[in-house]
Design a protein around this motif. Structure first.
Motif, mmCIF file in Angstrom:
data_model
loop_
_atom_site.group_PDB
_atom_site.id
_atom_site.type_symbol
_atom_site.label_atom_id
_atom_site.label_comp_id
_atom_site.label_asym_id
_atom_site.label_seq_id
_atom_site.Cartn_x
_atom_site.Cartn_y
_atom_site.Cartn_z
ATOM 1 N N ALA A 290 -65.180 40.483 34.219
ATOM 2 C CA ALA A 290 -65.454 39.607 35.358
ATOM 3 C C ALA A 290 -64.440 39.833 36.472
ATOM 4 N N ASP A 291 -63.181 40.047 36.095
ATOM 5 C CA ASP A 291 -62.134 40.295 37.086
ATOM 6 C C ASP A 291 -62.459 41.550 37.905
ATOM 7 N N ALA A 292 -62.898 42.610 37.211
ATOM 8 C CA ALA A 292 -63.266 43.848 37.903
ATOM 9 C C ALA A 292 -64.503 43.640 38.769
ATOM 10 N N ASP A 293 -65.478 42.886 38.251
ATOM 11 C CA ASP A 293 -66.724 42.645 38.992
ATOM 12 C C ASP A 293 -66.458 41.889 40.293
ATOM 13 N N ILE A 294 -65.625 40.866 40.219
ATOM 14 C CA ILE A 294 -65.340 40.043 41.387
ATOM 15 C C ILE A 294 -64.580 40.825 42.448
ATOM 16 N N LYS A 295 -63.799 41.794 42.010
ATOM 17 C CA LYS A 295 -62.999 42.580 42.950
ATOM 18 C C LYS A 295 -63.733 43.822 43.458
ATOM 19 N N GLY A 296 -65.067 43.846 43.248
ATOM 20 C CA GLY A 296 -65.842 44.902 43.884
ATOM 21 C C GLY A 296 -66.757 45.716 43.014
ATOM 22 N N ALA A 297 -66.649 45.572 41.692
ATOM 23 C CA ALA A 297 -67.469 46.417 40.813
ATOM 24 C C ALA A 297 -68.915 45.939 40.703
ATOM 25 N N ALA A 298 -69.175 44.667 41.035
ATOM 26 C CA ALA A 298 -70.525 44.111 40.901
ATOM 27 C C ALA A 298 -71.103 43.771 42.272
ATOM 28 N N SER A 299 -72.422 43.891 42.381
ATOM 29 C CA SER A 299 -73.091 43.550 43.639
ATOM 30 C C SER A 299 -73.189 42.040 43.830
ATOM 31 N N ASP A 300 -73.204 41.294 42.726
ATOM 32 C CA ASP A 300 -73.277 39.832 42.780
ATOM 33 C C ASP A 300 -72.135 39.248 41.952
ATOM 34 N N PRO A 301 -70.952 39.051 42.552
ATOM 35 C CA PRO A 301 -69.788 38.586 41.800
ATOM 36 C C PRO A 301 -69.962 37.202 41.176
ATOM 37 N N ILE A 302 -70.726 36.316 41.837
ATOM 38 C CA ILE A 302 -70.916 34.965 41.304
ATOM 39 C C ILE A 302 -71.729 35.020 40.011
ATOM 40 N N TYR A 303 -72.774 35.852 40.001
ATOM 41 C CA TYR A 303 -73.556 36.015 38.777
ATOM 42 C C TYR A 303 -72.687 36.593 37.664
ATOM 43 N N ALA A 304 -71.839 37.551 38.032
ATOM 44 C CA ALA A 304 -70.945 38.169 37.048
ATOM 45 C C ALA A 304 -69.995 37.128 36.460
ATOM 46 N N LEU A 305 -69.532 36.195 37.292
ATOM 47 C CA LEU A 305 -68.635 35.140 36.828
ATOM 48 C C LEU A 305 -69.376 34.178 35.901
ATOM 49 N N GLU A 306 -70.591 33.805 36.261
ATOM 50 C CA GLU A 306 -71.392 32.932 35.393
ATOM 51 C C GLU A 306 -71.644 33.595 34.038
ATOM 52 N N ARG A 307 -71.950 34.876 34.064
ATOM 53 C CA ARG A 307 -72.209 35.606 32.819
ATOM 54 C C ARG A 307 -70.966 35.632 31.938
ATOM 55 N N ALA A 308 -69.800 35.822 32.557
ATOM 56 C CA ALA A 308 -68.548 35.853 31.797
ATOM 57 C C ALA A 308 -68.272 34.497 31.155
ATOM 58 N N ILE A 309 -68.515 33.429 31.905
ATOM 59 C CA ILE A 309 -68.277 32.087 31.366
ATOM 60 C C ILE A 309 -69.205 31.805 30.192
ATOM 61 N N MET A 310 -70.481 32.217 30.311
ATOM 62 C CA MET A 310 -71.416 32.020 29.198
ATOM 63 C C MET A 310 -70.988 32.825 27.972
ATOM 64 N N THR A 311 -70.429 34.017 28.207
ATOM 65 C CA THR A 311 -69.957 34.849 27.103
ATOM 66 C C THR A 311 -68.755 34.197 26.416
ATOM 67 N N VAL A 312 -67.854 33.633 27.210
ATOM 68 C CA VAL A 312 -66.689 32.961 26.646
ATOM 69 C C VAL A 312 -67.138 31.737 25.833
ATOM 70 N N CYS A 313 -68.068 30.972 26.377
ATOM 71 C CA CYS A 313 -68.576 29.810 25.656
ATOM 72 C C CYS A 313 -69.202 30.216 24.312
ATOM 73 N N ALA A 314 -69.993 31.293 24.352
ATOM 74 C CA ALA A 314 -70.668 31.770 23.142
ATOM 75 C C ALA A 314 -69.695 32.342 22.115
ATOM 76 N N ALA A 315 -68.541 32.829 22.606
ATOM 77 C CA ALA A 315 -67.558 33.424 21.697
ATOM 78 C C ALA A 315 -66.940 32.385 20.766
ATOM 79 N N ARG A 316 -66.829 31.161 21.261
ATOM 80 C CA ARG A 316 -66.252 30.104 20.417
ATOM 81 C C ARG A 316 -67.146 29.867 19.205
ATOM 82 N N GLY A 317 -66.582 29.926 18.055
ATOM 83 C CA GLY A 317 -67.347 29.721 16.829
ATOM 84 C C GLY A 317 -67.915 30.983 16.241
ATOM 85 N N SER A 318 -67.839 32.103 17.012
ATOM 86 C CA SER A 318 -68.358 33.376 16.491
ATOM 87 C C SER A 318 -67.328 34.023 15.572
ATOM 88 N N ARG A 319 -67.790 34.947 14.776
ATOM 89 C CA ARG A 319 -66.890 35.636 13.835
ATOM 90 C C ARG A 319 -66.560 37.040 14.333
#
Length: 319
Positions: A290-319
């Motif tokens: 997400a850090d790389a996406d926001i600094k220019g790697a992604a065409s839609d940085p806000i979407y990239a940030l939302e995706r990262a947050i959902m990934t972090v949320c999903a990581a909790r409880g995973s093995r």
């Protein structure tokens, strides 16, 4: 701070706040002098020579040129030519942001006896802490170690933000009281309705809907996406540090070895439920992307940030 005998000051470093302060100090040391600031965007051949030409009336002047690394060769040569026959009534202040670009001009300025003022970017935790303490010392106020760390965690590397926060806290908190982390938290809550750390807390709790709502609130109230990623990274980094520490140790005992405040350790211990070494690693990877996406790697940085947050949320409880 005063200009040297040849009236030539060279500021070196990428930190704009420190450069601006250095310029202001030179100007204040020359009370009554006319100040001329030349914008790099509007400088063309001849402009520098015209402004450095001796005054008909011998008036004292200060000419400021910022970001001289971006001057073309002809304009740089105008400065070099001036150095061969400088005006005794003129102080020339030049800011070079660093790097190899424009190094030839910098070398010639140094050989001409320029006074050097460093304005290097402040990146290390210790340097940021020292900067904050210096700000409060100038304001004749005291601040706790925990409050210093809380400011760094919430505002990151932006010295202008940190300086502004120090001034505001000194103004808001009753005179005579030592500023603590609760004061910093109150300041942050008043600054924006939803901060990057609110988003991070919801994400570490694994609460996707609340995390996304807080993200959108934060963005709507002016929080920079980079600060949100920084808050996420800081929170997960603290989680990783605390996860490897003894659960039986007191938070104040661990504070020095982990280089984080006791209250942060207590908070991380509460958040660690549902997190494993593997799930923390997944969160780190998502935040880095997400850090790389926001600094220019992604065409839609806000979407990239939302995706990262959902990934972090999903990581909790995973093995």
């Amino acid at each position: 701070m005063v200009a040297n005998k040849v009236g030539l000051v060279l500021i070196q470093g990428a930190e704009g706040l420190l450069a601006d302060r250095a310029i202001a100090q030179v100007i204040s040391s020359k009370s009554g002098a006319e100040v001329i600031s030349l914008s790099i965007e509007n400088i063309e051949v001849g402009v520098i020579t015209d402004n450095l030409a001796p005054s008909l009336f011998g008036d004292e002047r200060i000419v400021v040129i910022k970001e001289i690394q971006d001057l073309d060769s002809d304009c740089s040569e105008e400065i070099v030519s001036y150095l061969e026959n400088p005006d005794d009534n003129l102080t020339l202040v030049l800011w070079h942001k660093g790097g190899v670009k424009g190094k030839g001009l910098v070398d010639k300025l140094k050989k001409s006896g320029a006074q050097i003022i460093l304005a290097e970017a402040v990146k290390k935790e210790g340097e940021k802490s020292e900067f904050i303490r210096g700000e409060f010392k100038k304001l004749d106020r005291k601040i706790t170690t925990e409050a210093v760390q809380a400011l760094i965690d919430s505002l990151g590397n932006d010295l202008r933000e940190l300086s502004g926060a120090c001034s505001q806290l000194a103004s808001d908190v009753v005179v005579g009281k030592t500023i603590d982390e609760e004061d910093v938290v109150s300041y942050q809550l008043g600054r924006v309705e939803s901060t990057g750390f609110d988003v991070a807390d919801a994400a570490l709790d694994g609460n996707t809907p609340i995390a996304i709502i807080k993200l959108r609130n934060a963005l709507a109230t002016g929080t920079d996406p980079i600060l949100i990623v920084s808050a996420l990274a800081s929170s997960v980094r603290t989680l990783a540090k605390v996860s490897g520490a003894s659960r039986s140790a007191k938070s104040f005992e661990l504070a020095q070895s982990l280089a984080i405040a006791p209250w942060q350790i207590d908070k991380a211990r509460r958040q660690l439920i549902g997190w494993s070494d593997n799930s923390i690693s997944k969160a780190v990877v998502a935040i880095s992307a997400a850090d790389a996406d926001i600094k220019g790697a992604a065409s839609d940085p806000i979407y990239a940030l939302e995706r990262a947050i959902m990934t972090v949320c999903a990581a909790r409880g995973s093995r």
